[in-house]
Design a protein around this motif. Structure first.
Motif, PDB file in Angstrom:
ATOM      1  N   GLU A 196      -7.850   4.853 -17.806  1.00 31.93           N
ATOM      2  CA  GLU A 196      -6.367   5.267 -17.399  1.00 31.93           C
ATOM      3  C   GLU A 196      -6.162   6.647 -18.303  1.00 31.93           C
ATOM      4  N   PHE A 197      -6.461   6.871 -19.272  1.00 32.95           N
ATOM      5  CA  PHE A 197      -6.210   7.971 -19.940  1.00 32.95           C
ATOM      6  C   PHE A 197      -6.920   9.060 -19.264  1.00 32.95           C
ATOM      7  N   GLN A 198      -7.878   9.094 -18.619  1.00 37.72           N
ATOM      8  CA  GLN A 198      -8.756  10.162 -17.904  1.00 37.72           C
ATOM      9  C   GLN A 198      -7.859  10.407 -16.514  1.00 37.72           C
ATOM     10  N   ALA A 199      -7.190   9.488 -15.802  1.00 34.05           N
ATOM     11  CA  ALA A 199      -6.533   9.212 -14.907  1.00 34.05           C
ATOM     12  C   ALA A 199      -5.017  10.237 -14.971  1.00 34.05           C
ATOM     13  N   VAL A 200      -4.538   9.813 -16.138  1.00 34.15           N
ATOM     14  CA  VAL A 200      -3.415  10.540 -16.605  1.00 34.15           C
ATOM     15  C   VAL A 200      -3.417  12.017 -16.923  1.00 34.15           C
ATOM     16  N   ALA A 201      -4.303  12.208 -17.729  1.00 37.33           N
ATOM     17  CA  ALA A 201      -5.018  13.472 -17.783  1.00 37.33           C
ATOM     18  C   ALA A 201      -5.129  14.199 -16.660  1.00 37.33           C
ATOM     19  N   ALA A 202      -5.674  13.592 -15.849  1.00 40.50           N
ATOM     20  CA  ALA A 202      -6.127  14.729 -14.531  1.00 40.50           C
ATOM     21  C   ALA A 202      -4.906  15.014 -13.747  1.00 40.50           C
ATOM     22  N   ALA A 203      -4.026  13.962 -13.694  1.00 43.76           N
ATOM     23  CA  ALA A 203      -2.614  14.021 -13.095  1.00 43.76           C
ATOM     24  C   ALA A 203      -1.982  15.161 -13.880  1.00 43.76           C
ATOM     25  N   GLN A 204      -1.745  15.218 -15.112  1.00 47.69           N
ATOM     26  CA  GLN A 204      -1.073  16.355 -15.721  1.00 47.69           C
ATOM     27  C   GLN A 204      -1.776  17.482 -15.383  1.00 47.69           C
ATOM     28  N   LEU A 205      -3.015  17.717 -15.617  1.00 46.78           N
ATOM     29  CA  LEU A 205      -3.692  18.974 -15.405  1.00 46.78           C
ATOM     30  C   LEU A 205      -3.319  19.488 -13.866  1.00 46.78           C
ATOM     31  N   ALA A 206      -3.339  18.563 -12.858  1.00 47.73           N
ATOM     32  CA  ALA A 206      -3.298  19.052 -11.584  1.00 47.73           C
ATOM     33  C   ALA A 206      -1.627  18.859 -11.005  1.00 47.73           C
ATOM     34  N   ASP A 207      -0.850  18.867 -11.848  1.00 52.71           N
ATOM     35  CA  ASP A 207       0.734  18.855 -11.674  1.00 52.71           C
ATOM     36  C   ASP A 207       0.884  20.173 -11.229  1.00 52.71           C
ATOM     37  N   PRO A 208       1.397  20.154  -9.852  1.00 46.20           N
ATOM     38  CA  PRO A 208       1.971  21.409  -9.106  1.00 46.20           C
ATOM     39  C   PRO A 208       3.000  22.329  -9.837  1.00 46.20           C
ATOM     40  N   LYS A 209       3.646  21.572 -10.881  1.00 45.50           N
ATOM     41  CA  LYS A 209       4.550  22.244 -11.525  1.00 45.50           C
ATOM     42  C   LYS A 209       3.998  23.225 -12.590  1.00 45.50           C
ATOM     43  N   ARG A 210       2.876  22.851 -13.150  1.00 47.52           N
ATOM     44  CA  ARG A 210       2.298  23.741 -14.226  1.00 47.52           C
ATOM     45  C   ARG A 210       1.874  25.169 -13.615  1.00 47.52           C
ATOM     46  N   PHE A 211       2.212  26.248 -14.146  1.00 50.51           N
ATOM     47  CA  PHE A 211       1.740  27.461 -13.670  1.00 50.51           C
ATOM     48  C   PHE A 211       0.089  27.598 -13.715  1.00 50.51           C
ATOM     49  N   ASP A 212      -0.583  26.810 -14.745  1.00 44.76           N
ATOM     50  CA  ASP A 212      -1.991  26.729 -14.905  1.00 44.76           C
ATOM     51  C   ASP A 212      -2.631  25.657 -14.537  1.00 44.76           C
ATOM     52  N   ARG A 213      -1.944  24.965 -13.335  1.00 42.27           N
ATOM     53  CA  ARG A 213      -2.570  23.676 -12.908  1.00 42.27           C
ATOM     54  C   ARG A 213      -4.019  23.906 -12.318  1.00 42.27           C
ATOM     55  N   LEU A 214      -4.576  22.838 -12.286  1.00 42.81           N
ATOM     56  CA  LEU A 214      -6.016  22.906 -11.875  1.00 42.81           C
ATOM     57  C   LEU A 214      -6.125  22.261 -10.388  1.00 42.81           C
ATOM     58  N   THR A 215      -6.993  22.671  -9.702  1.00 41.81           N
ATOM     59  CA  THR A 215      -7.467  21.716  -8.352  1.00 41.81           C
ATOM     60  C   THR A 215      -8.217  20.861  -8.362  1.00 41.81           C
ATOM     61  N   ALA A 216      -8.369  19.772  -7.713  1.00 41.97           N
ATOM     62  CA  ALA A 216      -9.061  18.776  -7.773  1.00 41.97           C
ATOM     63  C   ALA A 216     -10.515  19.149  -7.930  1.00 41.97           C
ATOM     64  N   ALA A 217     -11.020  20.238  -7.611  1.00 41.08           N
ATOM     65  CA  ALA A 217     -12.540  20.673  -7.923  1.00 41.08           C
ATOM     66  C   ALA A 217     -12.700  21.328  -9.309  1.00 41.08           C
ATOM     67  N   ASP A 218     -11.443  21.746  -9.729  1.00 37.54           N
ATOM     68  CA  ASP A 218     -11.407  22.204 -11.151  1.00 37.54           C
ATOM     69  C   ASP A 218     -11.687  21.010 -12.206  1.00 37.54           C
ATOM     70  N   VAL A 219     -10.714  20.222 -11.855  1.00 32.50           N
ATOM     71  CA  VAL A 219     -10.858  18.711 -12.634  1.00 32.50           C
ATOM     72  C   VAL A 219     -12.065  17.856 -12.661  1.00 32.50           C
ATOM     73  N   ALA A 220     -12.555  17.913 -11.155  1.00 29.52           N
ATOM     74  CA  ALA A 220     -14.052  17.288 -10.991  1.00 29.52           C
ATOM     75  C   ALA A 220     -14.931  18.063 -11.803  1.00 29.52           C
ATOM     76  N   GLU A 221     -15.060  19.321 -11.841  1.00 30.95           N
ATOM     77  CA  GLU A 221     -16.062  19.963 -12.842  1.00 30.95           C
ATOM     78  C   GLU A 221     -15.834  19.472 -14.286  1.00 30.95           C
ATOM     79  N   ARG A 222     -14.753  19.532 -14.643  1.00 34.96           N
ATOM     80  CA  ARG A 222     -14.427  19.300 -16.191  1.00 34.96           C
ATOM     81  C   ARG A 222     -14.999  18.086 -16.485  1.00 34.96           C
ATOM     82  N   ALA A 223     -14.592  16.864 -15.405  1.00 30.37           N
ATOM     83  CA  ALA A 223     -14.936  15.630 -15.974  1.00 30.37           C
ATOM     84  C   ALA A 223     -16.401  15.016 -15.375  1.00 30.37           C
ATOM     85  N   ALA A 224     -17.200  16.008 -14.592  1.00 24.44           N
ATOM     86  CA  ALA A 224     -18.270  15.621 -14.143  1.00 24.44           C
ATOM     87  C   ALA A 224     -18.079  14.599 -13.105  1.00 24.44           C
ATOM     88  N   TRP A 225     -17.371  14.716 -12.340  1.00 23.29           N
ATOM     89  CA  TRP A 225     -16.795  13.825 -11.044  1.00 23.29           C
ATOM     90  C   TRP A 225     -17.095  14.540  -9.920  1.00 23.29           C
TER      91      TRP A 225
END
Length: 118
Positions: free
Chosen positions: A64-93
């Protein structure tokens, strides 16, 4: 996911040491929460089952914490948001799994009453 076997056949990662297990005990590869010292099979089964349930609960909570962090990192409101591919790379998904985790995290955030990321 205490252990992760990479699909490419690379080495198996060991679980991170748990906070409440003494460092000296983790130095012995045969030591695991003192289970090796329990001789009574009934007691061993009870203690091992207790640990299994605790680890399952910890795993669910960590996911659950991973999911929340992933959602926060991919938040379109963030100027430094990550794409799903970026999140996948960071989490080995896989990228598909990252998208699912991002959506799961958004659902969790909405359920907590925080502003939802879209």
């Amino acid at each position: 996911m205490a252990e992760h076997l990479e699909r490419s056949g690379q080495r198996r990662l060991r679980p991170a040491p748990l906070v409440f297990e003494p460092a000296e005990a983790t130095a012995d590869p045969e030591h695991f929460f003192d289970l090796e010292s329990i001789e009574d099979p009934k007691e061993l089964l009870a203690r091992a089952t207790e640990l299994t349930l605790a680890f399952r609960a910890a795993t669910d909570r960590a996911v659950e914490f991973q999911a929340v962090a992933a959602a926060q990192l991919a938040d379109p409101k963030r100027f430094d948001r990550l794409t799903a591919a970026d999140v996948a790379e960071r989490a080995a998904w896989t990228e598909d799994y990252a998208r699912k985790m991002i959506e799961f995290g958004r659902d969790l955030i909405r359920a907590e009453g925080r502003p939802a990321e879209d």
